[in-house]
Write a protein that holds these residues in place. Sequence first.
Motif, PDB file in Angstrom:
ATOM      1  N   MET A   1      -2.681   7.571 -25.016  1.00 53.51           N
ATOM      2  CA  MET A   1      -2.697   7.885 -24.325  1.00 53.51           C
ATOM      3  C   MET A   1      -1.276   8.372 -23.561  1.00 53.51           C
ATOM      4  N   ASP A   2      -1.351   9.255 -22.718  1.00 53.52           N
ATOM      5  CA  ASP A   2      -0.377   9.787 -21.177  1.00 53.52           C
ATOM      6  C   ASP A   2       0.118   9.134 -20.903  1.00 53.52           C
ATOM      7  N   THR A   3       1.949   8.840 -21.082  1.00 51.55           N
ATOM      8  CA  THR A   3       2.180   7.779 -20.479  1.00 51.55           C
ATOM      9  C   THR A   3       2.429   8.594 -18.947  1.00 51.55           C
ATOM     10  N   ARG A   4       2.303   9.577 -18.682  1.00 51.24           N
ATOM     11  CA  ARG A   4       3.020   9.997 -16.851  1.00 51.24           C
ATOM     12  C   ARG A   4       1.498  10.024 -16.472  1.00 51.24           C
ATOM     13  N   GLN A   5       0.093   9.969 -16.753  1.00 55.82           N
ATOM     14  CA  GLN A   5      -0.802   9.880 -16.376  1.00 55.82           C
ATOM     15  C   GLN A   5      -1.008   8.910 -16.513  1.00 55.82           C
ATOM     16  N   ALA A   6      -0.702   7.716 -16.831  1.00 49.02           N
ATOM     17  CA  ALA A   6      -0.814   6.182 -16.704  1.00 49.02           C
ATOM     18  C   ALA A   6      -0.088   6.049 -15.677  1.00 49.02           C
ATOM     19  N   ALA A   7       1.549   6.175 -15.897  1.00 45.52           N
ATOM     20  CA  ALA A   7       2.584   6.220 -14.951  1.00 45.52           C
ATOM     21  C   ALA A   7       1.546   6.507 -13.170  1.00 45.52           C
ATOM     22  N   GLN A   8       1.541   7.791 -12.872  1.00 50.28           N
ATOM     23  CA  GLN A   8       0.998   8.578 -12.101  1.00 50.28           C
ATOM     24  C   GLN A   8      -0.353   7.356 -11.079  1.00 50.28           C
ATOM     25  N   ARG A   9      -1.583   6.999 -12.290  1.00 48.14           N
ATOM     26  CA  ARG A   9      -2.528   6.776 -11.653  1.00 48.14           C
ATOM     27  C   ARG A   9      -1.845   5.117 -11.967  1.00 48.14           C
ATOM     28  N   PHE A  10      -1.220   4.548 -11.501  1.00 49.39           N
ATOM     29  CA  PHE A  10      -0.238   3.539 -11.088  1.00 49.39           C
ATOM     30  C   PHE A  10      -0.074   3.416 -10.533  1.00 49.39           C
ATOM     31  N   ALA A  11       0.863   4.408  -9.957  1.00 50.60           N
ATOM     32  CA  ALA A  11       1.966   4.758  -8.734  1.00 50.60           C
ATOM     33  C   ALA A  11       0.702   4.857  -7.781  1.00 50.60           C
ATOM     34  N   ASP A  12       0.013   5.358  -7.740  1.00 52.44           N
ATOM     35  CA  ASP A  12      -1.619   6.433  -6.759  1.00 52.44           C
ATOM     36  C   ASP A  12      -2.356   4.839  -6.465  1.00 52.44           C
ATOM     37  N   THR A  13      -2.779   3.837  -7.787  1.00 50.70           N
ATOM     38  CA  THR A  13      -4.033   2.451  -6.877  1.00 50.70           C
ATOM     39  C   THR A  13      -2.895   1.520  -6.221  1.00 50.70           C
ATOM     40  N   TRP A  14      -1.652   1.092  -7.120  1.00 53.44           N
ATOM     41  CA  TRP A  14      -0.828   0.792  -6.663  1.00 53.44           C
ATOM     42  C   TRP A  14      -0.756   0.706  -4.778  1.00 53.44           C
ATOM     43  N   GLN A  15      -1.152   2.138  -4.765  1.00 53.47           N
ATOM     44  CA  GLN A  15       0.201   3.172  -2.668  1.00 53.47           C
ATOM     45  C   GLN A  15      -1.649   2.459  -1.811  1.00 53.47           C
ATOM     46  N   ARG A  16      -2.929   3.055  -3.171  1.00 52.31           N
ATOM     47  CA  ARG A  16      -3.885   2.818  -1.938  1.00 52.31           C
ATOM     48  C   ARG A  16      -4.541   1.174  -1.979  1.00 52.31           C
ATOM     49  N   GLY A  17      -3.862   0.842  -3.093  1.00 52.43           N
ATOM     50  CA  GLY A  17      -4.342  -1.258  -2.688  1.00 52.43           C
ATOM     51  C   GLY A  17      -3.657  -1.224  -2.562  1.00 52.43           C
ATOM     52  N   TRP A  18      -1.930  -1.420  -2.066  1.00 59.01           N
ATOM     53  CA  TRP A  18      -1.606  -2.348  -1.460  1.00 59.01           C
ATOM     54  C   TRP A  18      -1.711  -1.549   0.380  1.00 59.01           C
ATOM     55  N   THR A  19      -1.883  -0.560   0.601  1.00 57.01           N
ATOM     56  CA  THR A  19      -2.185  -0.031   2.345  1.00 57.01           C
ATOM     57  C   THR A  19      -3.280  -1.074   2.431  1.00 57.01           C
ATOM     58  N   GLN A  20      -4.777  -1.204   1.918  1.00 53.04           N
ATOM     59  CA  GLN A  20      -5.977  -1.436   1.556  1.00 53.04           C
ATOM     60  C   GLN A  20      -6.160  -3.099   1.172  1.00 53.04           C
ATOM     61  N   HIS A  21      -4.243  -3.471   0.961  1.00 55.10           N
ATOM     62  CA  HIS A  21      -5.029  -4.964   0.221  1.00 55.10           C
ATOM     63  C   HIS A  21      -5.836  -5.662  -0.391  1.00 55.10           C
ATOM     64  N   ASP A  22      -6.160  -4.674  -1.884  1.00 55.94           N
ATOM     65  CA  ASP A  22      -6.770  -4.301  -2.492  1.00 55.94           C
ATOM     66  C   ASP A  22      -6.485  -4.936  -3.865  1.00 55.94           C
ATOM     67  N   VAL A  23      -6.604  -6.322  -4.100  1.00 54.03           N
ATOM     68  CA  VAL A  23      -6.177  -7.086  -5.231  1.00 54.03           C
ATOM     69  C   VAL A  23      -6.459  -6.644  -6.413  1.00 54.03           C
ATOM     70  N   ALA A  24      -8.145  -6.740  -6.415  1.00 52.10           N
ATOM     71  CA  ALA A  24      -8.286  -6.735  -7.602  1.00 52.10           C
ATOM     72  C   ALA A  24      -9.196  -5.533  -8.130  1.00 52.10           C
ATOM     73  N   ALA A  25      -8.349  -3.851  -7.373  1.00 48.94           N
ATOM     74  CA  ALA A  25      -7.915  -2.676  -7.744  1.00 48.94           C
ATOM     75  C   ALA A  25      -6.623  -2.178  -8.316  1.00 48.94           C
ATOM     76  N   ILE A  26      -5.895  -3.020  -8.041  1.00 52.46           N
ATOM     77  CA  ILE A  26      -4.234  -3.026  -8.169  1.00 52.46           C
ATOM     78  C   ILE A  26      -4.381  -3.883  -9.567  1.00 52.46           C
ATOM     79  N   THR A  27      -4.883  -5.508  -9.566  1.00 53.57           N
ATOM     80  CA  THR A  27      -4.480  -5.550 -11.243  1.00 53.57           C
ATOM     81  C   THR A  27      -5.128  -5.436 -11.957  1.00 53.57           C
ATOM     82  N   ALA A  28      -6.632  -4.401 -11.715  1.00 51.19           N
ATOM     83  CA  ALA A  28      -7.238  -3.603 -13.233  1.00 51.19           C
ATOM     84  C   ALA A  28      -6.516  -2.606 -13.145  1.00 51.19           C
ATOM     85  N   LEU A  29      -4.648  -2.279 -13.031  1.00 51.54           N
ATOM     86  CA  LEU A  29      -4.209  -1.571 -13.762  1.00 51.54           C
ATOM     87  C   LEU A  29      -3.051  -2.170 -15.189  1.00 51.54           C
TER      88      LEU A  29
END
Length: 124
Positions: free
Chosen positions: A1-29
């Motif tokens: 696992m590359d932590t930098r990639q995992a962290a960027q995916r975490f940030a990107d998913t949270w950003q999109r998920g929060w904007t769309q209130h997509d709880v499922a997308a965020i909790t999949a992280l």
Amino acid sequence: MDTRQAAQRFADTWQRGWTQHDVAAITALYRDDAVHTSMPFRPPHRGRQAVADYIAWSFTGESDPRVSFAAPIVDGGRAAIEFRVHAVDNGRPVTLAGCVFAEFDADGLAVRTRDYWHTVDGHQ
């Protein structure tokens, strides 16, 4: 696992998920047994479902979120990521600014996360 990639995916998913209130997308992280603490003196949310319930609760009353996450700062299997949100909370404009600290497992899922944040009236 590359932590930098995992962290960027975490940030990107949270950003999109929060904007769309997509709880499922965020909790999949999060791993099934993840532990999330929102603010230092609140009890932790233990397990993916508890994290999902907390996120759904936190979106209640919020509309029109504009969300940004900074580039993660990574050290070993952990990352720190700043965020800022302009939203309308129960009819009033607010700004929420904070930082999430995340620890990732070998599959890139969040094992432990901890938030520190503050909210002020208006958009700053």
